[in-house]
Every structure is written in structure tokens, then in C-alpha cells.
Design a protein around this motif. Structure first.
Motif, mmCIF file in Angstrom:
data_model
loop_
_atom_site.group_PDB
_atom_site.id
_atom_site.type_symbol
_atom_site.label_atom_id
_atom_site.label_comp_id
_atom_site.label_asym_id
_atom_site.label_seq_id
_atom_site.Cartn_x
_atom_site.Cartn_y
_atom_site.Cartn_z
ATOM 1 N N GLY A 1 0.825 -1.194 0.000
ATOM 2 C CA GLY A 1 0.000 0.000 0.000
ATOM 3 C C GLY A 1 0.859 1.244 0.000
ATOM 4 N N ARG A 2 0.291 2.320 0.488
ATOM 5 C CA ARG A 2 0.967 3.607 0.579
ATOM 6 C C ARG A 2 2.266 3.457 1.366
ATOM 7 N N GLU A 3 3.306 4.147 0.914
ATOM 8 C CA GLU A 3 4.626 4.143 1.556
ATOM 9 C C GLU A 3 5.169 2.730 1.728
ATOM 10 N N ASP A 4 4.817 1.854 0.798
ATOM 11 C CA ASP A 4 5.278 0.461 0.788
ATOM 12 C C ASP A 4 4.915 -0.341 2.034
ATOM 13 N N HIS A 5 3.837 0.040 2.705
ATOM 14 C CA HIS A 5 3.360 -0.772 3.823
ATOM 15 C C HIS A 5 2.760 -2.059 3.265
ATOM 16 N N GLU A 6 3.092 -3.154 3.893
ATOM 17 C CA GLU A 6 2.620 -4.453 3.424
ATOM 18 C C GLU A 6 1.140 -4.644 3.754
ATOM 19 N N VAL A 7 0.354 -4.909 2.738
ATOM 20 C CA VAL A 7 -1.067 -5.172 2.903
ATOM 21 C C VAL A 7 -1.293 -6.671 3.033
ATOM 22 N N ALA A 8 -0.589 -7.450 2.206
ATOM 23 C CA ALA A 8 -0.760 -8.906 2.231
ATOM 24 C C ALA A 8 0.446 -9.581 1.588
ATOM 25 N N VAL A 9 0.663 -10.827 1.962
ATOM 26 C CA VAL A 9 1.662 -11.686 1.333
ATOM 27 C C VAL A 9 0.921 -12.909 0.845
ATOM 28 N N LEU A 10 1.091 -13.209 -0.431
ATOM 29 C CA LEU A 10 0.384 -14.344 -1.017
ATOM 30 C C LEU A 10 1.390 -15.356 -1.544
ATOM 31 N N THR A 11 1.035 -16.629 -1.449
ATOM 32 C CA THR A 11 1.867 -17.702 -1.984
ATOM 33 C C THR A 11 0.963 -18.690 -2.710
ATOM 34 N N GLY A 12 1.576 -19.551 -3.452
ATOM 35 C CA GLY A 12 0.822 -20.626 -4.088
ATOM 36 C C GLY A 12 0.500 -20.344 -5.543
ATOM 37 N N MET A 13 -0.190 -21.292 -6.131
ATOM 38 C CA MET A 13 -0.489 -21.260 -7.557
ATOM 39 C C MET A 13 -1.298 -20.028 -7.962
ATOM 40 N N TRP A 14 -2.184 -19.536 -7.107
ATOM 41 C CA TRP A 14 -3.083 -18.447 -7.456
ATOM 42 C C TRP A 14 -2.602 -17.097 -6.925
ATOM 43 N N ALA A 15 -1.415 -17.042 -6.368
ATOM 44 C CA ALA A 15 -0.930 -15.814 -5.730
ATOM 45 C C ALA A 15 -0.912 -14.620 -6.683
ATOM 46 N N GLN A 16 -0.327 -14.773 -7.837
ATOM 47 C CA GLN A 16 -0.205 -13.642 -8.770
ATOM 48 C C GLN A 16 -1.572 -13.144 -9.230
ATOM 49 N N SER A 17 -2.437 -14.059 -9.655
ATOM 50 C CA SER A 17 -3.744 -13.628 -10.154
ATOM 51 C C SER A 17 -4.612 -13.061 -9.026
ATOM 52 N N THR A 18 -4.472 -13.615 -7.830
ATOM 53 C CA THR A 18 -5.224 -13.076 -6.689
ATOM 54 C C THR A 18 -4.747 -11.675 -6.346
ATOM 55 N N ALA A 19 -3.437 -11.462 -6.359
ATOM 56 C CA ALA A 19 -2.879 -10.129 -6.099
ATOM 57 C C ALA A 19 -3.354 -9.130 -7.152
ATOM 58 N N GLU A 20 -3.360 -9.535 -8.407
ATOM 59 C CA GLU A 20 -3.846 -8.651 -9.475
ATOM 60 C C GLU A 20 -5.307 -8.293 -9.257
ATOM 61 N N TYR A 21 -6.089 -9.280 -8.855
ATOM 62 C CA TYR A 21 -7.499 -9.033 -8.561
ATOM 63 C C TYR A 21 -7.646 -8.036 -7.413
ATOM 64 N N LEU A 22 -6.888 -8.237 -6.342
ATOM 65 C CA LEU A 22 -6.982 -7.344 -5.187
ATOM 66 C C LEU A 22 -6.582 -5.912 -5.532
ATOM 67 N N THR A 23 -5.601 -5.743 -6.410
ATOM 68 C CA THR A 23 -5.238 -4.370 -6.801
ATOM 69 C C THR A 23 -6.336 -3.745 -7.657
ATOM 70 N N ALA A 24 -7.047 -4.573 -8.417
ATOM 71 C CA ALA A 24 -8.134 -4.048 -9.252
ATOM 72 C C ALA A 24 -9.326 -3.602 -8.424
ATOM 73 N N VAL A 25 -9.563 -4.254 -7.294
ATOM 74 C CA VAL A 25 -10.705 -3.904 -6.452
ATOM 75 C C VAL A 25 -10.257 -3.288 -5.130
ATOM 76 N N GLY A 26 -9.176 -2.530 -5.156
ATOM 77 C CA GLY A 26 -8.692 -1.841 -3.971
ATOM 78 C C GLY A 26 -9.716 -0.858 -3.436
ATOM 79 N N PRO A 27 -9.398 -0.174 -2.340
ATOM 80 C CA PRO A 27 -10.348 0.720 -1.666
ATOM 81 C C PRO A 27 -10.953 1.802 -2.560
ATOM 82 N N VAL A 28 -10.180 2.371 -3.453
ATOM 83 C CA VAL A 28 -10.708 3.430 -4.320
ATOM 84 C C VAL A 28 -11.767 2.870 -5.266
ATOM 85 N N THR A 29 -11.484 1.716 -5.866
ATOM 86 C CA THR A 29 -12.448 1.082 -6.765
ATOM 87 C C THR A 29 -13.700 0.670 -6.000
#
Length: 111
Positions: free
Chosen positions: A45-73
Motif C-alpha cells: 500500500g501507501r509508503e510500501d506498507h505491506e497489505v498482504a503476502v500471497l503464496t501458491g499457484m493463485w498468488a499472482q492472479s489473486t494479487a492482481e485481482y486485489l489491486t483491481a478492487v482496492g479501496p478506491v475502486t
């Protein structure tokens, strides 16, 4: 009967809008971004604060999804639902749009 259905649908949409807005208020602020470190995908997040750490097969696509539906969206979706509520209440919203808003509202239901 149609008037009652419209009123109930509008209330459901408004409740979901309020819930989504509240969830956005409680979320990490700012625009989120993704960094990858080997098998770990970090959501920052802001100032590089860690929001989440994801691992596993779906980590990248889940992270992309979460950035698409972040608080502003999420806030913008809640606002759209809130603005549509009166059109639904008065039966002025086209049926397909009303049904799409209801599916969205019901998808936000925590129960």
C-alpha cells in the motif's frame, strides 16, 4: 407488487453500498501495487506498507485481482450503487441493470 419488489431491491442495493463503503474505509489506504520476490507475491500500500503476502499457484492472479478492487475502486462501486438506488426504488432502472446491481449487492452479503 412490482412497486414492493422495487423498494426491496433498492433497500438491498443501498445496504450493500453502505457495507462496501465501510469495508473500503477499513482497508489499507492508497493505491495498492504488487511486488514479486521468488514464490512470494506482496501486496503493498501507501509508503510500501505491506497489505498482504500471497503464496501458491493463485498468488499472482489473486494479487492482481486485489489491486483491481482496492479501496478506491470499491468506494466508486459503492457510490454507483448508491446513486442507482433511487432509480431502482421508483422502477426506473432497466431490468438488466437492476438485476446486475442486485447480484452485486447479494455478492457482498457476509452471510
Amino acid at each position: 407488487m412490482f412497486e414492493r419488489e422495487s423498494r426491496l431491491a433498492a433497500e438491498e442495493i443501498r445496504t450493500a453500498s453502505d457495507r462496501l463503503r465501510e469495508l473500503g474505509r477499513k482497508a489499507a489506504p492508497g493505491v495498492w501495487r504488487i511486488t514479486q520476490e521468488g514464490a512470494l507475491v506482496r501486496l503493498l500500500g501507501r509508503e510500501d506498507h505491506e497489505v498482504a503476502v500471497l503464496t501458491g499457484m493463485w498468488a499472482q492472479s489473486t494479487a492482481e485481482y486485489l489491486t483491481a478492487v482496492g479501496p478506491v475502486t470499491a468506494y466508486n462501486i459503492a457510490e454507483l450503487m448508491w446513486l442507482s438506488e433511487s432509480l431502482v426504488r421508483h422502477g426506473e432502472m432497466p431490468l438488466r441493470l437492476r438485476e446486475a446491481l442486485l447480484r452485486l449487492a447479494r455478492g457482498l452479503d457476509p452471510g
